[in-house]
Write a protein that holds these residues in place. Sequence first.
Motif, short mmCIF file in Angstrom:
data_model
loop_
_atom_site.label_atom_id
_atom_site.label_comp_id
_atom_site.label_asym_id
_atom_site.label_seq_id
_atom_site.Cartn_x
_atom_site.Cartn_y
_atom_site.Cartn_z
N ASP A 1 -11.10 0.61 -5.04
CA ASP A 1 -11.75 0.63 -3.72
C ASP A 1 -11.92 -0.78 -3.17
O ASP A 1 -12.46 -0.96 -2.08
CB ASP A 1 -13.12 1.31 -3.83
CG ASP A 1 -13.02 2.82 -3.98
OD1 ASP A 1 -11.97 3.37 -3.60
OD2 ASP A 1 -13.97 3.44 -4.48
N ARG B 1 0.85 -1.18 0.00
CA ARG B 1 0.00 0.00 0.00
C ARG B 1 0.89 1.24 0.00
O ARG B 1 1.72 1.42 0.89
CB ARG B 1 -0.92 0.00 1.22
CG ARG B 1 -1.97 -1.09 1.20
CD ARG B 1 -2.89 -1.01 2.41
NE ARG B 1 -3.92 -2.02 2.33
CZ ARG B 1 -3.79 -3.27 2.78
NH1 ARG B 1 -2.65 -3.64 3.36
NH2 ARG B 1 -4.77 -4.14 2.65
N HIS C 1 -6.74 1.38 1.65
CA HIS C 1 -5.72 2.35 1.28
C HIS C 1 -4.85 2.69 2.48
O HIS C 1 -5.31 2.72 3.61
CB HIS C 1 -6.36 3.65 0.78
CG HIS C 1 -7.23 3.47 -0.42
ND1 HIS C 1 -8.03 4.47 -0.91
CD2 HIS C 1 -7.42 2.41 -1.25
CE1 HIS C 1 -8.68 4.04 -1.96
NE2 HIS C 1 -8.33 2.79 -2.19
N GLY D 1 -2.08 6.57 -1.99
CA GLY D 1 -3.45 6.11 -2.24
C GLY D 1 -3.61 4.97 -3.21
O GLY D 1 -4.74 4.55 -3.48
N PHE D 2 -2.51 4.44 -3.74
CA PHE D 2 -2.63 3.33 -4.68
C PHE D 2 -1.90 2.11 -4.13
O PHE D 2 -1.17 2.18 -3.13
CB PHE D 2 -2.08 3.71 -6.06
CG PHE D 2 -0.67 4.25 -6.06
CD1 PHE D 2 0.42 3.41 -6.04
CD2 PHE D 2 -0.45 5.62 -6.09
CE1 PHE D 2 1.72 3.90 -6.03
CE2 PHE D 2 0.84 6.13 -6.09
CZ PHE D 2 1.93 5.26 -6.06
N TRP E 1 -5.25 1.74 -8.60
CA TRP E 1 -6.22 2.47 -7.77
C TRP E 1 -7.52 1.68 -7.78
O TRP E 1 -8.11 1.44 -8.84
CB TRP E 1 -6.48 3.87 -8.34
CG TRP E 1 -5.38 4.85 -8.16
CD1 TRP E 1 -5.27 5.81 -7.17
CD2 TRP E 1 -4.22 5.04 -9.00
NE1 TRP E 1 -4.12 6.55 -7.34
CE2 TRP E 1 -3.46 6.10 -8.46
CE3 TRP E 1 -3.77 4.41 -10.17
CZ2 TRP E 1 -2.29 6.55 -9.05
CZ3 TRP E 1 -2.59 4.83 -10.74
CH2 TRP E 1 -1.87 5.90 -10.19
N GLN F 1 -1.23 14.67 -0.63
CA GLN F 1 -1.06 14.01 -1.93
C GLN F 1 -0.14 14.81 -2.85
O GLN F 1 0.27 14.31 -3.91
CB GLN F 1 -2.42 13.83 -2.60
CG GLN F 1 -3.36 12.92 -1.84
CD GLN F 1 -2.86 11.49 -1.78
OE1 GLN F 1 -2.57 10.89 -2.81
NE2 GLN F 1 -2.73 10.95 -0.58
N GLU G 1 -2.90 5.66 4.50
CA GLU G 1 -3.19 7.08 4.72
C GLU G 1 -1.88 7.88 4.70
O GLU G 1 -0.90 7.50 5.33
CB GLU G 1 -3.91 7.29 6.05
CG GLU G 1 -5.29 6.63 6.12
CD GLU G 1 -6.26 7.23 5.14
OE1 GLU G 1 -6.13 8.44 4.82
OE2 GLU G 1 -7.16 6.50 4.68
#
Length: 205
Positions: A57, A32, A61, A36-37, A55, A68, A63
């Motif tokens: 859901d 991870r 993810h 975020g990807f 990417w 970003q 944090e």
Amino acid sequence: MSLSGVREVLRAGEARAWALAELARPGLTAVRHPLGFVCLPLERDGGEGVCLHLWTDSLAHAESTTSQIHCHSWDLVSHVLYGQVRNVHAVVRDAAECATHRVYEVVSDVGGDRISPTSRTVRHSTGLVEVFGPGDTYTLAADRFHSSVVPEGGEAATIALGRGRPGSRDLSLGPLSGGPHHVSRQPLDAAETALAVRTITAHLT
């Protein structure tokens, strides 16, 4: 395969077939990424590297402890396998009294990321927004602040190629008052890695 070899694959229009072959390799381990990807590292040779970025859901993810908005110490070539990726350039200006963010240096190794605040404080605004879809390849020079954005709820995967540039640093914008800290990269377990592989494969076949 070397970085130049992967570049030839992209130029020949064989990215999908190459990615499917790489996904079939035994022993892949995904991690991870704090941006975020999910990252599947494929090749690393000195200052060069090739990864698949996903990417989705469907997987949890990591944090970010900063933001970003970041810049690389390496020149990026990114090829979109599927989905939409927005390369959002950030215009970063030094600021003192009206600063909104501090610049942090990120030093990565196998154990994770060592994140250290610098003395530089800044403000930023959104610059050029580039939108890329399946089959598109784009480049980003080292030392350019940006963020990679996938539409909310969207799915995307890219082939990412990096070549280090001597003298450059990995940087990120973060809170003004943050302190130095270490962030461990979170490996996916075998079932999650298999799900990541299946997710990309399903979109490419």
